[in-house]
Scaffold this active site. Structure first.
Site, PDB file in Angstrom:
ATOM      1  N   ARG A   1       0.814  -1.173   0.097  1.00  0.00           N
ATOM      2  CA  ARG A   1      -0.165   0.090  -0.076  1.00  0.00           C
ATOM      3  C   ARG A   1       0.913   1.238  -0.021  1.00  0.00           C
ATOM      4  O   ARG A   1       0.797   2.161  -0.701  1.00  0.00           O
ATOM      5  CB  ARG A   1      -0.918  -0.174   1.198  1.00  0.00           C
ATOM      6  CG  ARG A   1      -2.239  -1.040   0.992  1.00  0.00           C
ATOM      7  CD  ARG A   1      -3.044  -0.776   2.503  1.00  0.00           C
ATOM      8  NE  ARG A   1      -2.131  -1.795   3.411  1.00  0.00           N
ATOM      9  CZ  ARG A   1      -2.530  -3.115   3.436  1.00  0.00           C
ATOM     10  NH1 ARG A   1      -3.154  -3.698   3.031  1.00  0.00           N
ATOM     11  NH2 ARG A   1      -1.548  -3.758   4.355  1.00  0.00           N
TER      12      ARG A   1
ATOM     13  N   LYS B   1      -3.817  -4.147   8.803  1.00  0.00           N
ATOM     14  CA  LYS B   1      -2.762  -3.615   9.717  1.00  0.00           C
ATOM     15  C   LYS B   1      -2.479  -5.039  10.407  1.00  0.00           C
ATOM     16  O   LYS B   1      -3.160  -5.654  11.149  1.00  0.00           O
ATOM     17  CB  LYS B   1      -3.014  -2.485  10.594  1.00  0.00           C
ATOM     18  CG  LYS B   1      -1.875  -1.917  11.266  1.00  0.00           C
ATOM     19  CD  LYS B   1      -2.134  -0.662  11.643  1.00  0.00           C
ATOM     20  CE  LYS B   1      -0.674  -0.274  12.498  1.00  0.00           C
ATOM     21  NZ  LYS B   1       0.541  -0.208  11.777  1.00  0.00           N
TER      22      LYS B   1
ATOM     23  N   HIS C   1      -7.321   1.570  12.782  1.00  0.00           N
ATOM     24  CA  HIS C   1      -6.718   1.433  11.462  1.00  0.00           C
ATOM     25  C   HIS C   1      -7.613   0.525  10.556  1.00  0.00           C
ATOM     26  O   HIS C   1      -8.296  -0.428  11.167  1.00  0.00           O
ATOM     27  CB  HIS C   1      -5.383   0.865  11.466  1.00  0.00           C
ATOM     28  CG  HIS C   1      -4.235   2.182  11.950  1.00  0.00           C
ATOM     29  ND1 HIS C   1      -3.926   2.505  12.973  1.00  0.00           N
ATOM     30  CD2 HIS C   1      -3.615   2.525  11.033  1.00  0.00           C
ATOM     31  CE1 HIS C   1      -2.927   3.490  13.247  1.00  0.00           C
ATOM     32  NE2 HIS C   1      -2.690   3.700  11.916  1.00  0.00           N
TER      33      HIS C   1
ATOM     34  N   GLU D   1      10.999  -6.198  -4.439  1.00  0.00           N
ATOM     35  CA  GLU D   1       9.722  -6.878  -3.613  1.00  0.00           C
ATOM     36  C   GLU D   1      10.543  -8.178  -2.931  1.00  0.00           C
ATOM     37  O   GLU D   1      11.774  -8.450  -3.225  1.00  0.00           O
ATOM     38  CB  GLU D   1       8.817  -7.295  -4.530  1.00  0.00           C
ATOM     39  CG  GLU D   1       7.409  -6.470  -4.397  1.00  0.00           C
ATOM     40  CD  GLU D   1       7.060  -6.625  -2.794  1.00  0.00           C
ATOM     41  OE1 GLU D   1       7.089  -7.360  -2.191  1.00  0.00           O
ATOM     42  OE2 GLU D   1       6.298  -5.553  -2.512  1.00  0.00           O
TER      43      GLU D   1
HETATM   44  P1  NAD Z   1       1.728  -3.765   2.902  1.00  0.00           P
HETATM   45  O1  NAD Z   1       1.751  -5.163   3.333  1.00  0.00           O
HETATM   46  O2  NAD Z   1       0.862  -3.364   2.030  1.00  0.00           O
HETATM   47  O3  NAD Z   1       3.199  -3.614   2.132  1.00  0.00           O
HETATM   48  C1  NAD Z   1       4.425  -4.141   2.628  1.00  0.00           C
HETATM   49  C2  NAD Z   1       4.984  -4.608   1.413  1.00  0.00           C
HETATM   50  O4  NAD Z   1       6.687  -5.069   1.927  1.00  0.00           O
HETATM   51  C3  NAD Z   1       4.271  -6.001   0.638  1.00  0.00           C
HETATM   52  O5  NAD Z   1       4.101  -5.700  -0.467  1.00  0.00           O
HETATM   53  C4  NAD Z   1       5.371  -6.963   0.864  1.00  0.00           C
HETATM   54  O6  NAD Z   1       5.536  -7.960  -0.025  1.00  0.00           O
HETATM   55  C5  NAD Z   1       6.876  -6.333   1.003  1.00  0.00           C
HETATM   56  N1  NAD Z   1       7.959  -7.103   1.378  1.00  0.00           N
HETATM   57  C6  NAD Z   1       8.122  -7.884   2.388  1.00  0.00           C
HETATM   58  N2  NAD Z   1       9.107  -8.472   2.589  1.00  0.00           N
HETATM   59  C7  NAD Z   1      10.014  -7.960   1.648  1.00  0.00           C
HETATM   60  C8  NAD Z   1      11.420  -7.945   1.238  1.00  0.00           C
HETATM   61  N3  NAD Z   1      12.223  -8.762   2.058  1.00  0.00           N
HETATM   62  N4  NAD Z   1      11.813  -7.009   0.324  1.00  0.00           N
HETATM   63  C9  NAD Z   1      11.070  -6.273  -0.221  1.00  0.00           C
HETATM   64  N5  NAD Z   1       9.512  -6.192  -0.056  1.00  0.00           N
HETATM   65  C10 NAD Z   1       9.262  -6.891   0.863  1.00  0.00           C
HETATM   66  O7  NAD Z   1       1.889  -2.867   4.029  1.00  0.00           O
HETATM   67  P2  NAD Z   1       1.806  -1.214   4.110  1.00  0.00           P
HETATM   68  O8  NAD Z   1       0.354  -0.843   4.613  1.00  0.00           O
HETATM   69  O9  NAD Z   1       2.284  -0.751   3.165  1.00  0.00           O
HETATM   70  O10 NAD Z   1       2.644  -0.906   5.348  1.00  0.00           O
HETATM   71  C11 NAD Z   1       4.185  -1.299   5.575  1.00  0.00           C
HETATM   72  C12 NAD Z   1       4.569  -0.747   6.815  1.00  0.00           C
HETATM   73  O11 NAD Z   1       4.556   0.648   6.800  1.00  0.00           O
HETATM   74  C13 NAD Z   1       3.897  -1.312   7.930  1.00  0.00           C
HETATM   75  O12 NAD Z   1       5.076  -1.485   9.185  1.00  0.00           O
HETATM   76  C14 NAD Z   1       3.069  -0.191   8.324  1.00  0.00           C
HETATM   77  O13 NAD Z   1       2.723  -0.030   9.822  1.00  0.00           O
HETATM   78  C15 NAD Z   1       4.028   1.079   8.254  1.00  0.00           C
HETATM   79  N6  NAD Z   1       3.457   2.202   7.902  1.00  0.00           N
HETATM   80  C16 NAD Z   1       4.049   3.623   8.294  1.00  0.00           C
HETATM   81  C17 NAD Z   1       3.686   4.717   8.274  1.00  0.00           C
HETATM   82  C18 NAD Z   1       4.554   5.946   8.582  1.00  0.00           C
HETATM   83  O14 NAD Z   1       4.302   7.024   8.460  1.00  0.00           O
HETATM   84  N7  NAD Z   1       5.643   5.386   9.319  1.00  0.00           N
HETATM   85  C19 NAD Z   1       2.570   4.920   7.451  1.00  0.00           C
HETATM   86  C20 NAD Z   1       1.890   3.947   6.787  1.00  0.00           C
HETATM   87  C21 NAD Z   1       2.358   2.617   7.152  1.00  0.00           C
END
Ligand code: NAD
Length: 277
Positions: free
Chosen positions: A15, A162, A158, A37
């Site tokens: 996302r 999540k 959320h 990825e």
């Molecule tokens: P998501 O599950 O949609 O995306 C995570 C992606 O990482 C997936 O596509 C997954 O396949 C990929 N991934 C996993 N292992 C990997 C690897 N070894 N190499 C490359 N890619 C890999 O999750 P999301 O909603 O996008 O959120 C991701 C993280 O960001 C969560 O921890 C969320 O809490 C955090 N987040 C933080 C903020 C912020 O402002 N700090 C805002 C939104 C989300």
């Protein structure tokens, strides 16, 4: 800036990954250097533009982060704790600025990231938005101003996907509230309540978690006393705020000394005492 900053997005299909790619492609100060990825992901080896439902743009999604890190000024990482720790070590080797948005990191993950930050700037924040980082500062001030007659509760909501709780943002707010009262969060936090819990402990910082639907992120910090309540609230309705913050961090990190930073440094809200973790 004569040379544009090259940025790699890890977790491109996520996302946040997709939102980051859109934000980078629309910003003239930066160039998308690569997209990764996890091994086995259906996007590996395919053109990123096609994967995202558009026309081709010549970047193939890879599961070999080191190769793309070596030609990137910055890595933007919103993935999982295990992959973020691995990326931290590779970003340190490549001397690329590592911007970490991933939440749910354990104490040992933090240690490994701190070790990587000896070699390159690492900017980590459980929430990259301007509004939340301001809310953190205000929470610290309000907690300091109101004594323990005011019970502190943090309520977060959320989307249903999540995977960690409480949110990284809720924990940032909890830490600020505890800090405002000169306490450590681990000494005062109440993470769960179930069954006969007994009355609320004075001075505790409680967390409540709601999960459902497509909510991007909502946080309330409640200060509740007899006869009155102060409620500080942040509502996020668009993930773009996090992507814009992450990009700002990637640009800010260029030319900074190695070290651990957070968004208060990027946004100029930090005390002038250098890097922190
Ligand atoms: P998501 O599950 O949609 O995306 C995570 C992606 O990482 C997936 O596509 C997954 O396949 C990929 N991934 C996993 N292992 C990997 C690897 N070894 N190499 C490359 N890619 C890999 O999750 P999301 O909603 O996008 O959120 C991701 C993280 O960001 C969560 O921890 C969320 O809490 C955090 N987040 C933080 C903020 C912020 O402002 N700090 C805002 C939104 C989300």
């Amino acid at each position: 800036m004569s040379e544009r900053t090259t940025v790699t997005v890890v977790g491109a299909a996520g996302r946040m990954g997709q939102m980051l790619i859109e934000t980078i492609l629309a910003d003239e100060r930066v160039v998308l250097a690569g997209a990764t990825e996890r091994p086995g992901h259906p996007w590996i080896g395919r053109d990123l533009g096609t994967c995202m439902g558009g026309s081709t743009h010549g970047i193939e999604v890879t599961d070999d982060p080191l190769e793309v890190f070596a030609r990137s000024h910055a890595i933007v990482d919103f993935t999982t704790p295990a992959s973020t720790v691995m990326h931290a070590e590779l970003a340190a080797q490549a001397r690329a600025v590592h911007v970490i948005g991933t939440t749910g990191l354990s104490a040992s993950d933090h240690e490994r990231i701190a070790a990587a930050a000896f070699h390159t700037p690492v900017i980590r924040a459980g929430n990259m938005s301007l509004g939340v980082n301001l809310l953190v500062q205000i929470t610290r001030q309000v907690a300091a101003a109101l004594d323990e007659d005011f019970d502190i509760e943090i309520v977060e909501t959320h989307h249903r996907h999540k995977i960690d709780a409480p949110s990284g943002t809720a924990l940032m707010l909890g830490e600020a509230a505890a800090d405002g009262r000169g306490r450590r969060l681990e000494d005062v936090e109440v993470r769960t309540r179930d069954g006969i819990t007994g009355p609320r402990r004075r001075g505790g910082v409680g967390f409540s978690v709601v999960r459902g639907g497509d909510v991007v992120g909502e946080h309330d910090v409640i200060f509740a006393a007899d006869g009155e309540r102060v409620v500080l609230r942040h509502l996020a309705s668009d993930r773009r705020i996090f992507a814009r913050g992450a990009l700002k961090a990637a640009l800010w990190g260029q030319g900074q000394p190695s070290g651990a930073y957070d968004m208060t440094h990027v946004l100029g809200l930090a005390e002038p005492d250098g890097a922190s973790d």
